[in-house]
Design an enzyme around this catalytic site. Structure first.
Site, PDB file in Angstrom:
ATOM      1  CB  CYS A   1      -0.933   0.005   1.208  1.00 40.87           C
ATOM      2  SG  CYS A   1      -1.884  -1.502   1.442  1.00 40.87           S
TER       3      CYS A   1
ATOM      4  CG  HIS B   1      -1.419   3.273   4.479  1.00 42.49           C
ATOM      5  ND1 HIS B   1      -1.323   2.019   3.909  1.00 42.49           N
ATOM      6  CD2 HIS B   1      -0.787   3.184   5.679  1.00 42.49           C
ATOM      7  CE1 HIS B   1      -0.675   1.207   4.724  1.00 42.49           C
ATOM      8  NE2 HIS B   1      -0.346   1.892   5.813  1.00 42.49           N
TER       9      HIS B   1
END
Length: 542
Positions: A93, A149
Protein backbone atom coordinates in the site's frame (compact mmCIF):
# COMPACT_ATOMS: atom_id res chain seq x y z
CA UNK A 1 -34.61 -2.71 -3.49
CA UNK A 2 -33.02 0.46 -4.85
CA UNK A 3 -29.60 -1.18 -4.97
CA UNK A 4 -30.88 -4.17 -6.92
CA UNK A 5 -32.75 -1.88 -9.31
CA UNK A 6 -29.55 0.09 -9.92
CA UNK A 7 -27.66 -3.12 -10.46
CA UNK A 8 -30.21 -4.48 -12.94
CA UNK A 9 -30.14 -1.19 -14.78
CA UNK A 10 -26.39 -1.47 -14.90
CA UNK A 11 -26.61 -5.02 -16.28
CA UNK A 12 -28.91 -3.90 -19.08
CA UNK A 13 -26.55 -1.08 -19.93
CA UNK A 14 -23.51 -3.31 -19.89
CA UNK A 15 -25.07 -5.81 -22.29
CA UNK A 16 -25.16 -3.11 -24.91
CA UNK A 17 -21.62 -1.94 -24.25
CA UNK A 18 -20.20 -5.44 -24.31
CA UNK A 19 -21.21 -6.09 -27.93
CA UNK A 20 -18.20 -6.21 -30.28
CA UNK A 21 -17.46 -2.87 -31.91
CA UNK A 22 -18.12 -2.80 -35.64
CA UNK A 23 -16.81 -0.26 -38.12
CA UNK A 24 -19.99 1.80 -37.82
CA UNK A 25 -19.57 2.10 -34.05
CA UNK A 26 -15.89 3.01 -34.38
CA UNK A 27 -16.71 5.71 -36.90
CA UNK A 28 -19.44 6.94 -34.60
CA UNK A 29 -17.04 7.31 -31.68
CA UNK A 30 -14.52 9.10 -33.91
CA UNK A 31 -17.25 11.41 -35.18
CA UNK A 32 -18.38 12.21 -31.64
CA UNK A 33 -14.80 12.98 -30.67
CA UNK A 34 -14.14 15.28 -33.63
CA UNK A 35 -17.49 17.05 -33.47
CA UNK A 36 -17.15 17.45 -29.71
CA UNK A 37 -13.81 19.13 -30.19
CA UNK A 38 -15.15 21.44 -32.92
CA UNK A 39 -18.43 22.39 -31.22
CA UNK A 40 -17.08 22.58 -27.70
CA UNK A 41 -19.47 19.92 -26.37
CA UNK A 42 -16.68 18.76 -24.07
CA UNK A 43 -13.88 21.19 -23.32
CA UNK A 44 -10.76 18.99 -23.35
CA UNK A 45 -8.36 21.72 -22.19
CA UNK A 46 -9.01 21.09 -18.50
CA UNK A 47 -10.65 17.70 -18.08
CA UNK A 48 -12.07 16.63 -14.76
CA UNK A 49 -10.09 13.69 -13.41
CA UNK A 50 -11.35 10.90 -11.15
CA UNK A 51 -8.61 8.60 -9.82
CA UNK A 52 -10.24 5.57 -8.19
CA UNK A 53 -7.94 3.11 -6.42
CA UNK A 54 -9.04 -0.25 -5.08
CA UNK A 55 -7.16 -1.72 -2.12
CA UNK A 56 -5.69 -5.25 -2.36
CA UNK A 57 -7.66 -6.19 -5.47
CA UNK A 58 -6.34 -9.29 -7.23
CA UNK A 59 -5.43 -9.40 -10.91
CA UNK A 60 -8.20 -11.92 -11.61
CA UNK A 61 -10.85 -10.43 -9.32
CA UNK A 62 -12.52 -8.12 -11.82
CA UNK A 63 -15.03 -9.18 -14.49
CA UNK A 64 -12.64 -8.65 -17.41
CA UNK A 65 -10.50 -11.38 -15.83
CA UNK A 66 -13.10 -13.37 -13.84
CA UNK A 67 -16.65 -13.68 -15.15
CA UNK A 68 -18.12 -14.46 -11.72
CA UNK A 69 -17.57 -10.97 -10.33
CA UNK A 70 -20.62 -8.71 -10.67
CA UNK A 71 -19.36 -5.20 -11.34
CA UNK A 72 -21.44 -3.78 -14.20
CA UNK A 73 -20.39 -0.13 -13.89
CA UNK A 74 -16.63 -0.62 -13.74
CA UNK A 75 -16.75 -3.36 -16.37
CA UNK A 76 -18.77 -1.18 -18.74
CA UNK A 77 -16.27 1.63 -18.32
CA UNK A 78 -13.34 -0.74 -18.88
CA UNK A 79 -14.85 -2.44 -21.91
CA UNK A 80 -15.83 0.86 -23.54
CA UNK A 81 -12.54 2.49 -22.57
CA UNK A 82 -8.98 1.21 -22.46
CA UNK A 83 -7.89 -1.72 -20.29
CA UNK A 84 -4.31 -1.09 -19.14
CA UNK A 85 -2.85 -4.58 -19.30
CA UNK A 86 0.71 -3.64 -18.32
CA UNK A 87 0.26 -1.13 -15.52
CA UNK A 88 2.68 -1.96 -12.70
CA UNK A 89 2.52 -0.80 -9.09
CA UNK A 90 4.42 -1.53 -5.89
CA UNK A 91 3.79 -4.76 -3.93
CA UNK A 92 2.10 -3.03 -0.98
CA UNK A 93 0.00 0.00 0.00
CA UNK A 94 2.16 2.91 1.24
CA UNK A 95 4.93 2.45 -1.36
CA UNK A 96 2.42 2.53 -4.23
CA UNK A 97 0.70 5.63 -2.87
CA UNK A 98 4.00 7.42 -2.32
CA UNK A 99 5.12 6.57 -5.88
CA UNK A 100 1.79 7.83 -7.23
CA UNK A 101 1.99 11.06 -5.26
CA UNK A 102 5.61 11.93 -6.08
CA UNK A 103 6.42 10.20 -9.37
CA UNK A 104 9.47 8.67 -7.64
CA UNK A 105 10.48 5.11 -6.89
CA UNK A 106 9.91 4.39 -3.17
CA UNK A 107 13.59 3.54 -2.63
CA UNK A 108 14.46 7.17 -3.41
CA UNK A 109 12.15 8.54 -0.72
CA UNK A 110 12.53 5.99 2.08
CA UNK A 111 9.20 4.24 1.42
CA UNK A 112 10.50 0.89 0.15
CA UNK A 113 10.20 -1.29 3.25
CA UNK A 114 6.73 -2.27 4.45
CA UNK A 115 4.05 0.26 5.31
CA UNK A 116 3.39 3.10 7.74
CA UNK A 117 1.67 1.51 10.72
CA UNK A 118 -0.60 3.10 13.31
CA UNK A 119 1.27 5.34 15.73
CA UNK A 120 4.58 5.32 13.87
CA UNK A 121 6.29 8.75 13.64
CA UNK A 122 7.19 8.77 9.96
CA UNK A 123 5.61 9.08 6.54
CA UNK A 124 5.99 10.57 3.11
CA UNK A 125 8.42 13.45 3.70
CA UNK A 126 6.93 16.93 3.77
CA UNK A 127 9.80 18.04 1.55
CA UNK A 128 8.12 16.17 -1.31
CA UNK A 129 5.74 18.03 -3.62
CA UNK A 130 2.82 15.71 -4.39
CA UNK A 131 0.19 15.42 -7.10
CA UNK A 132 -2.37 17.41 -5.10
CA UNK A 133 0.02 20.39 -4.97
CA UNK A 134 0.59 20.27 -8.70
CA UNK A 135 -3.08 19.89 -9.61
CA UNK A 136 -3.98 22.75 -7.31
CA UNK A 137 -1.35 24.93 -8.98
CA UNK A 138 -2.88 24.00 -12.34
CA UNK A 139 -6.18 25.48 -11.17
CA UNK A 140 -8.00 22.33 -10.04
CA UNK A 141 -10.28 21.82 -7.07
CA UNK A 142 -8.61 18.85 -5.34
CA UNK A 143 -10.52 16.52 -3.02
CA UNK A 144 -9.65 13.18 -1.41
CA UNK A 145 -12.15 10.50 -0.35
CA UNK A 146 -10.97 7.24 1.19
CA UNK A 147 -7.63 5.99 2.51
CA UNK A 148 -4.51 8.10 3.12
CA UNK A 149 -1.77 5.77 4.49
CA UNK A 150 1.09 8.19 3.91
CA UNK A 151 1.68 9.21 7.52
CA UNK A 152 -0.06 11.44 10.04
CA UNK A 153 2.39 11.92 12.93
CA UNK A 154 2.07 15.70 12.47
CA UNK A 155 -0.64 17.77 10.84
CA UNK A 156 1.83 18.80 8.14
CA UNK A 157 1.74 15.23 6.82
CA UNK A 158 -2.05 15.13 6.45
CA UNK A 159 -3.83 15.70 3.11
CA UNK A 160 -5.19 19.22 3.51
CA UNK A 161 -1.71 20.49 4.42
CA UNK A 162 -0.45 18.92 1.20
CA UNK A 163 -2.66 20.46 -1.47
CA UNK A 164 -6.07 18.90 -0.87
CA UNK A 165 -9.11 21.15 -0.44
CA UNK A 166 -10.76 18.45 1.66
CA UNK A 167 -10.15 14.90 2.84
CA UNK A 168 -12.81 12.44 3.97
CA UNK A 169 -11.76 9.05 5.27
CA UNK A 170 -9.05 7.46 7.41
CA UNK A 171 -5.32 8.02 7.93
CA UNK A 172 -4.22 4.44 8.65
CA UNK A 173 -3.74 1.44 6.39
CA UNK A 174 -6.85 -0.55 7.27
CA UNK A 175 -9.88 -0.55 9.53
CA UNK A 176 -13.28 -2.15 9.95
CA UNK A 177 -15.90 -1.22 7.37
CA UNK A 178 -18.72 -0.56 9.82
CA UNK A 179 -17.17 0.63 13.10
CA UNK A 180 -14.15 2.47 11.55
CA UNK A 181 -11.76 0.98 14.11
CA UNK A 182 -8.13 -0.05 13.69
CA UNK A 183 -5.95 -1.31 16.52
CA UNK A 184 -8.83 -0.77 18.99
CA UNK A 185 -9.35 2.94 18.22
CA UNK A 186 -11.43 5.07 15.86
CA UNK A 187 -10.13 6.62 12.61
CA UNK A 188 -12.64 8.43 10.41
CA UNK A 189 -12.83 12.16 9.73
CA UNK A 190 -13.54 15.10 7.45
CA UNK A 191 -10.62 17.51 7.18
CA UNK A 192 -10.69 20.96 5.61
CA UNK A 193 -8.12 23.78 5.71
CA UNK A 194 -8.31 26.01 8.78
CA UNK A 195 -6.95 29.51 9.39
CA UNK A 196 -3.20 30.13 9.42
CA UNK A 197 -2.15 26.73 8.08
CA UNK A 198 -4.22 24.72 10.53
CA UNK A 199 -6.58 21.81 9.89
CA UNK A 200 -10.27 21.72 10.70
CA UNK A 201 -10.41 18.08 11.76
CA UNK A 202 -13.94 16.81 12.31
CA UNK A 203 -13.95 13.27 13.70
CA UNK A 204 -17.07 11.55 12.37
CA UNK A 205 -18.24 9.28 15.17
CA UNK A 206 -21.68 9.33 13.60
CA UNK A 207 -20.26 7.21 10.75
CA UNK A 208 -20.11 4.23 13.12
CA UNK A 209 -22.19 1.25 11.92
CA UNK A 210 -22.62 2.51 8.34
CA UNK A 211 -20.85 0.51 5.64
CA UNK A 212 -17.91 2.54 4.38
CA UNK A 213 -18.54 2.12 0.63
CA UNK A 214 -21.91 3.86 1.12
CA UNK A 215 -20.23 6.73 2.96
CA UNK A 216 -17.46 7.20 0.41
CA UNK A 217 -19.95 7.17 -2.44
CA UNK A 218 -22.12 9.73 -0.68
CA UNK A 219 -19.18 12.02 0.09
CA UNK A 220 -17.79 11.79 -3.44
CA UNK A 221 -21.25 12.59 -4.78
CA UNK A 222 -21.49 15.59 -2.45
CA UNK A 223 -18.10 16.87 -3.58
CA UNK A 224 -19.28 16.65 -7.19
CA UNK A 225 -22.65 18.28 -6.47
CA UNK A 226 -21.03 21.20 -4.63
CA UNK A 227 -18.30 21.66 -7.24
CA UNK A 228 -18.52 24.76 -9.46
CA UNK A 229 -17.25 23.72 -12.92
CA UNK A 230 -17.39 27.32 -14.13
CA UNK A 231 -14.61 28.21 -11.71
CA UNK A 232 -12.34 25.17 -11.72
CA UNK A 233 -12.05 21.64 -13.07
CA UNK A 234 -12.25 18.81 -10.54
CA UNK A 235 -9.54 16.39 -9.45
CA UNK A 236 -11.16 13.69 -7.28
CA UNK A 237 -8.73 11.30 -5.59
CA UNK A 238 -10.88 8.29 -4.66
CA UNK A 239 -8.78 5.57 -2.94
CA UNK A 240 -11.72 3.53 -1.65
CA UNK A 241 -11.28 1.09 1.25
CA UNK A 242 -12.57 -1.91 -0.73
CA UNK A 243 -11.45 -4.70 -0.85
CA UNK A 244 -8.84 -4.73 1.93
CA UNK A 245 -9.46 -6.99 4.91
CA UNK A 246 -11.51 -7.48 7.03
CA UNK A 247 -14.03 -9.25 4.79
CA UNK A 248 -17.21 -7.32 5.56
CA UNK A 249 -20.15 -6.61 3.28
CA UNK A 250 -23.91 -5.99 3.58
CA UNK A 251 -25.89 -9.20 3.30
CA UNK A 252 -27.76 -8.18 0.14
CA UNK A 253 -24.48 -8.25 -1.79
CA UNK A 254 -23.46 -11.57 -0.22
CA UNK A 255 -26.78 -13.10 -1.28
CA UNK A 256 -26.18 -12.15 -4.93
CA UNK A 257 -23.63 -14.95 -5.11
CA UNK A 258 -25.74 -17.67 -3.49
CA UNK A 259 -25.38 -20.87 -5.49
CA UNK A 260 -22.68 -19.29 -7.67
CA UNK A 261 -19.65 -19.32 -5.37
CA UNK A 262 -19.37 -21.91 -2.61
CA UNK A 263 -16.14 -20.74 -0.98
CA UNK A 264 -17.22 -18.22 1.69
CA UNK A 265 -14.09 -16.05 1.52
CA UNK A 266 -14.30 -15.81 -2.25
CA UNK A 267 -18.03 -15.16 -2.12
CA UNK A 268 -17.56 -12.33 0.39
CA UNK A 269 -14.71 -10.86 -1.62
CA UNK A 270 -16.79 -10.79 -4.80
CA UNK A 271 -19.70 -9.27 -2.89
CA UNK A 272 -17.34 -6.51 -1.66
CA UNK A 273 -16.36 -5.87 -5.28
CA UNK A 274 -20.03 -5.47 -6.19
CA UNK A 275 -20.50 -2.98 -3.35
CA UNK A 276 -17.44 -1.09 -4.61
CA UNK A 277 -18.91 -1.10 -8.08
CA UNK A 278 -22.12 0.48 -6.78
CA UNK A 279 -20.00 3.24 -5.23
CA UNK A 280 -18.39 3.81 -8.64
CA UNK A 281 -21.86 4.03 -10.18
CA UNK A 282 -22.86 6.75 -7.71
CA UNK A 283 -19.77 8.75 -8.71
CA UNK A 284 -20.39 8.34 -12.45
CA UNK A 285 -24.10 9.16 -12.12
CA UNK A 286 -23.26 12.25 -10.04
CA UNK A 287 -20.86 13.46 -12.72
CA UNK A 288 -23.56 12.95 -15.35
CA UNK A 289 -26.20 14.72 -13.27
CA UNK A 290 -23.80 17.62 -12.76
CA UNK A 291 -23.27 17.78 -16.50
CA UNK A 292 -19.51 17.27 -16.39
CA UNK A 293 -19.17 13.57 -17.26
CA UNK A 294 -18.49 14.32 -20.93
CA UNK A 295 -15.39 16.23 -19.89
CA UNK A 296 -14.09 13.66 -17.38
CA UNK A 297 -11.23 11.18 -17.44
CA UNK A 298 -11.92 8.22 -15.12
CA UNK A 299 -9.00 6.01 -14.02
CA UNK A 300 -9.21 2.81 -12.00
CA UNK A 301 -6.43 0.60 -10.66
CA UNK A 302 -5.44 -1.53 -7.67
CA UNK A 303 -2.65 -0.45 -5.33
CA UNK A 304 -1.05 -3.93 -5.41
CA UNK A 305 -1.91 -7.52 -6.18
CA UNK A 306 -4.29 -9.49 -4.02
CA UNK A 307 -2.94 -11.19 -0.88
CA UNK A 308 -2.82 -14.97 -1.17
CA UNK A 309 -2.72 -18.15 0.93
CA UNK A 310 -2.57 -17.53 4.69
CA UNK A 311 -2.99 -13.76 4.38
CA UNK A 312 -5.54 -13.89 1.57
CA UNK A 313 -9.19 -12.92 1.83
CA UNK A 314 -10.46 -14.69 -1.27
CA UNK A 315 -8.42 -12.78 -3.85
CA UNK A 316 -6.70 -14.43 -6.77
CA UNK A 317 -4.03 -13.24 -9.19
CA UNK A 318 -4.08 -16.46 -11.20
CA UNK A 319 -2.56 -17.21 -13.66
CA UNK A 320 0.01 -14.71 -12.40
CA UNK A 321 2.44 -15.88 -9.76
CA UNK A 322 2.61 -14.52 -6.20
CA UNK A 323 0.59 -11.74 -4.60
CA UNK A 324 0.70 -8.76 -2.28
CA UNK A 325 4.08 -8.23 -0.56
CA UNK A 326 5.90 -10.09 -3.37
CA UNK A 327 7.79 -8.85 -6.43
CA UNK A 328 6.25 -11.53 -8.66
CA UNK A 329 3.81 -10.45 -11.38
CA UNK A 330 0.85 -11.25 -9.13
CA UNK A 331 2.11 -8.74 -6.57
CA UNK A 332 2.82 -5.79 -8.84
CA UNK A 333 0.65 -6.04 -11.95
CA UNK A 334 -2.53 -4.05 -11.46
CA UNK A 335 -6.07 -4.65 -12.72
CA UNK A 336 -6.72 -1.27 -14.30
CA UNK A 337 -8.37 0.82 -17.00
CA UNK A 338 -8.93 4.38 -18.18
CA UNK A 339 -12.17 5.71 -19.63
CA UNK A 340 -13.31 9.04 -21.01
CA UNK A 341 -16.23 10.07 -23.23
CA UNK A 342 -13.63 12.19 -25.04
CA UNK A 343 -11.70 9.09 -26.14
CA UNK A 344 -12.88 6.24 -28.40
CA UNK A 345 -12.79 2.66 -27.07
CA UNK A 346 -9.30 1.24 -27.50
CA UNK A 347 -9.58 -2.33 -26.25
CA UNK A 348 -6.57 -3.70 -24.38
CA UNK A 349 -3.48 -1.50 -24.16
CA UNK A 350 -0.27 -3.52 -23.70
CA UNK A 351 2.10 -0.55 -23.37
CA UNK A 352 4.47 -0.72 -20.40
CA UNK A 353 3.30 1.70 -17.68
CA UNK A 354 4.30 2.28 -14.06
CA UNK A 355 2.53 3.94 -11.15
CA UNK A 356 5.18 6.71 -11.13
CA UNK A 357 3.94 7.70 -14.59
CA UNK A 358 0.60 8.96 -13.29
CA UNK A 359 2.05 12.20 -11.87
CA UNK A 360 3.59 13.45 -15.14
CA UNK A 361 0.71 12.04 -17.18
CA UNK A 362 -2.08 13.67 -15.18
CA UNK A 363 -0.28 16.97 -14.78
CA UNK A 364 0.18 16.97 -18.57
CA UNK A 365 -3.58 16.47 -18.90
CA UNK A 366 -4.18 19.31 -16.47
CA UNK A 367 -1.87 21.66 -18.37
CA UNK A 368 -2.39 20.61 -22.00
CA UNK A 369 -5.71 18.80 -22.15
CA UNK A 370 -6.90 15.50 -23.60
CA UNK A 371 -5.86 16.41 -27.13
CA UNK A 372 -2.66 18.20 -26.18
CA UNK A 373 0.34 17.74 -28.46
CA UNK A 374 3.23 16.37 -26.40
CA UNK A 375 5.71 17.89 -28.84
CA UNK A 376 4.26 21.37 -28.39
CA UNK A 377 2.96 21.37 -24.82
CA UNK A 378 4.35 20.10 -21.55
CA UNK A 379 3.09 19.94 -18.03
CA UNK A 380 4.64 21.71 -15.04
CA UNK A 381 8.28 21.16 -14.15
CA UNK A 382 8.36 18.15 -11.84
CA UNK A 383 12.04 17.96 -11.02
CA UNK A 384 14.02 14.74 -10.83
CA UNK A 385 11.29 12.11 -10.97
CA UNK A 386 11.22 8.52 -12.23
CA UNK A 387 7.90 8.67 -14.03
CA UNK A 388 7.30 9.94 -17.56
CA UNK A 389 4.29 11.35 -19.36
CA UNK A 390 2.52 8.36 -20.94
CA UNK A 391 -0.60 10.07 -22.25
CA UNK A 392 0.36 9.38 -25.86
CA UNK A 393 0.93 5.70 -25.06
CA UNK A 394 -2.41 5.48 -23.25
CA UNK A 395 -4.48 7.09 -26.00
CA UNK A 396 -2.56 5.27 -28.74
CA UNK A 397 -0.86 8.18 -30.50
CA UNK A 398 2.66 6.95 -29.73
CA UNK A 399 4.57 4.11 -28.09
CA UNK A 400 5.46 4.05 -24.42
CA UNK A 401 8.72 5.78 -23.61
CA UNK A 402 9.31 3.24 -20.85
CA UNK A 403 11.58 0.24 -21.44
CA UNK A 404 12.34 -0.53 -17.79
CA UNK A 405 11.27 0.14 -14.25
CA UNK A 406 12.59 -0.61 -10.81
CA UNK A 407 10.28 -3.05 -9.04
CA UNK A 408 11.95 -2.27 -5.72
CA UNK A 409 15.18 -2.13 -3.75
CA UNK A 410 14.77 -2.98 -0.08
CA UNK A 411 18.02 -2.79 1.86
CA UNK A 412 16.41 -4.10 5.06
CA UNK A 413 14.99 -7.19 3.32
CA UNK A 414 18.15 -7.54 1.21
CA UNK A 415 16.26 -8.03 -2.04
CA UNK A 416 15.59 -6.19 -5.28
CA UNK A 417 13.93 -6.62 -8.66
CA UNK A 418 13.97 -4.94 -12.06
CA UNK A 419 11.93 -5.09 -15.26
CA UNK A 420 13.98 -4.40 -18.43
CA UNK A 421 12.30 -4.79 -21.83
CA UNK A 422 10.57 -8.20 -21.66
CA UNK A 423 12.75 -9.49 -18.82
CA UNK A 424 12.24 -9.48 -15.07
CA UNK A 425 15.19 -10.09 -12.75
CA UNK A 426 15.04 -10.94 -9.06
CA UNK A 427 17.95 -10.70 -6.65
CA UNK A 428 17.37 -12.32 -3.27
CA UNK A 429 13.94 -13.48 -2.10
CA UNK A 430 11.10 -11.97 -4.17
CA UNK A 431 8.43 -13.24 -1.74
CA UNK A 432 5.81 -15.96 -1.86
CA UNK A 433 5.81 -17.35 -5.39
CA UNK A 434 2.70 -19.53 -5.24
CA UNK A 435 0.10 -19.74 -7.98
CA UNK A 436 -3.33 -19.53 -6.36
CA UNK A 437 -6.30 -20.27 -8.63
CA UNK A 438 -9.84 -19.21 -7.72
CA UNK A 439 -11.45 -21.65 -5.26
CA UNK A 440 -13.84 -23.01 -7.87
CA UNK A 441 -10.88 -24.60 -9.71
CA UNK A 442 -9.95 -28.08 -8.49
CA UNK A 443 -6.61 -27.37 -6.81
CA UNK A 444 -5.26 -30.92 -7.16
CA UNK A 445 -6.10 -31.01 -10.85
CA UNK A 446 -4.54 -27.57 -11.28
CA UNK A 447 -1.30 -28.63 -9.66
CA UNK A 448 -1.02 -31.81 -11.69
CA UNK A 449 -1.73 -29.94 -14.92
CA UNK A 450 0.71 -27.20 -13.97
CA UNK A 451 3.45 -29.70 -13.10
CA UNK A 452 2.92 -31.40 -16.44
CA UNK A 453 3.20 -28.02 -18.17
CA UNK A 454 6.51 -27.32 -16.43
CA UNK A 455 7.82 -30.78 -17.28
CA UNK A 456 6.88 -30.26 -20.91
CA UNK A 457 9.00 -27.10 -20.93
CA UNK A 458 11.84 -28.64 -18.92
CA UNK A 459 14.21 -28.33 -21.85
CA UNK A 460 14.21 -24.58 -21.25
CA UNK A 461 15.13 -24.75 -17.58
CA UNK A 462 17.69 -26.78 -15.67
CA UNK A 463 16.59 -25.63 -12.22
CA UNK A 464 12.95 -26.47 -11.54
CA UNK A 465 13.28 -25.84 -7.82
CA UNK A 466 12.85 -22.17 -8.73
CA UNK A 467 9.28 -22.95 -9.71
CA UNK A 468 8.09 -24.38 -6.41
CA UNK A 469 9.98 -21.89 -4.31
CA UNK A 470 12.29 -22.92 -1.50
CA UNK A 471 14.82 -21.05 0.68
CA UNK A 472 16.69 -18.11 -0.83
CA UNK A 473 20.03 -16.48 -0.26
CA UNK A 474 20.51 -12.76 -0.76
CA UNK A 475 22.58 -13.23 -3.92
CA UNK A 476 20.28 -15.69 -5.66
CA UNK A 477 19.42 -14.49 -9.17
CA UNK A 478 16.31 -15.38 -11.15
CA UNK A 479 15.37 -14.21 -14.64
CA UNK A 480 12.05 -14.58 -16.48
CA UNK A 481 10.73 -13.47 -19.83
CA UNK A 482 7.39 -12.10 -18.62
CA UNK A 483 6.10 -11.39 -22.11
CA UNK A 484 6.52 -14.98 -23.33
CA UNK A 485 5.99 -16.43 -19.84
CA UNK A 486 3.75 -14.08 -17.81
CA UNK A 487 3.10 -16.83 -15.23
CA UNK A 488 6.86 -16.96 -14.54
CA UNK A 489 7.19 -20.71 -14.85
CA UNK A 490 10.54 -21.03 -16.61
CA UNK A 491 13.69 -19.52 -15.06
CA UNK A 492 16.22 -18.54 -17.75
CA UNK A 493 19.18 -16.81 -16.05
CA UNK A 494 21.69 -19.54 -16.95
CA UNK A 495 20.79 -19.26 -20.62
CA UNK A 496 21.11 -15.46 -20.67
CA UNK A 497 24.21 -14.32 -18.73
CA UNK A 498 24.64 -11.11 -20.76
CA UNK A 499 21.09 -9.99 -19.97
CA UNK A 500 21.59 -10.82 -16.30
CA UNK A 501 24.78 -8.75 -16.15
CA UNK A 502 23.12 -5.82 -17.90
CA UNK A 503 20.22 -5.88 -15.47
CA UNK A 504 22.49 -6.18 -12.46
CA UNK A 505 24.30 -3.06 -13.70
CA UNK A 506 20.98 -1.23 -13.86
CA UNK A 507 20.16 -2.37 -10.32
CA UNK A 508 23.49 -0.96 -9.17
CA UNK A 509 22.54 2.37 -10.75
CA UNK A 510 19.23 2.43 -8.89
CA UNK A 511 21.00 1.40 -5.69
CA UNK A 512 23.24 4.46 -6.06
CA UNK A 513 20.11 6.64 -6.00
CA UNK A 514 18.43 4.85 -3.11
CA UNK A 515 18.18 6.10 0.48
CA UNK A 516 17.76 4.00 3.60
CA UNK A 517 14.18 3.12 4.59
CA UNK A 518 12.60 5.80 6.79
CA UNK A 519 10.70 3.34 9.00
CA UNK A 520 10.46 4.18 12.69
CA UNK A 521 9.01 2.12 15.56
CA UNK A 522 5.70 2.81 17.24
CA UNK A 523 5.64 5.94 19.40
CA UNK A 524 3.70 5.43 22.68
CA UNK A 525 2.91 9.16 22.68
CA UNK A 526 0.51 8.48 19.82
CA UNK A 527 -1.82 6.66 22.24
CA UNK A 528 -5.36 7.48 21.02
CA UNK A 529 -6.70 7.42 24.58
CA UNK A 530 -5.06 10.85 24.91
CA UNK A 531 -7.08 12.11 21.92
CA UNK A 532 -10.67 11.14 22.68
CA UNK A 533 -10.13 7.57 21.47
CA UNK A 534 -9.06 8.53 17.93
CA UNK A 535 -5.90 8.15 15.89
CA UNK A 536 -4.74 11.76 15.57
CA UNK A 537 -1.51 13.63 14.74
CA UNK A 538 0.47 13.94 17.98
CA UNK A 539 3.75 15.70 17.11
CA UNK A 540 4.52 19.30 16.13
CA UNK A 541 6.71 17.95 13.34
CA UNK A 542 8.11 14.59 12.25
Amino acid sequence: SGINAEWHYGRERIQILFEPLGMTQILYFLLVTVVGMAWGLADPSKPNIVLMISDDLGWSDMPWHDSLAIAPTLTALAESGTILDRLYVQPICSPTRSALMTGKYPSRIGQQHGTINAGEPWGLGTNETIIANYMSELGYAVHGVGKWHLGYCSWDMTPVRRGFDSFYGYYNGHETYYTKVTHTYFDFRLDTPGPKDTVNDKVLFEANNTYSAYLYAKQASQVIQEHNPDEKPLFLYFPIQSVHNPNEVPDNYFQMYEGIVEDEKRRTLLAMITAMDDAAKVVVDSLKTKGIWENTVFIFFSDNGGPILGIGNGQTNYPLRGGKYSYWEGGVRSASFIHSPMLPPAGVNTQLLHVTDWLPTLTFLGACGVYGDEDKCSGPKLGDIDGSNQWGAIRGSRSSSRTEFLVNIDQDANNSALRWHQYKLYKGNPGNGAWVPPPRINADLFRSQFTKHVEDRKRYSSDLDYVFAGPYDAQKIQLYDVELDPAETVEISKQNPDIVNKMLERLEYYMSRAVEPHNKPHDPNSDPSKFNGTWTPWLASC
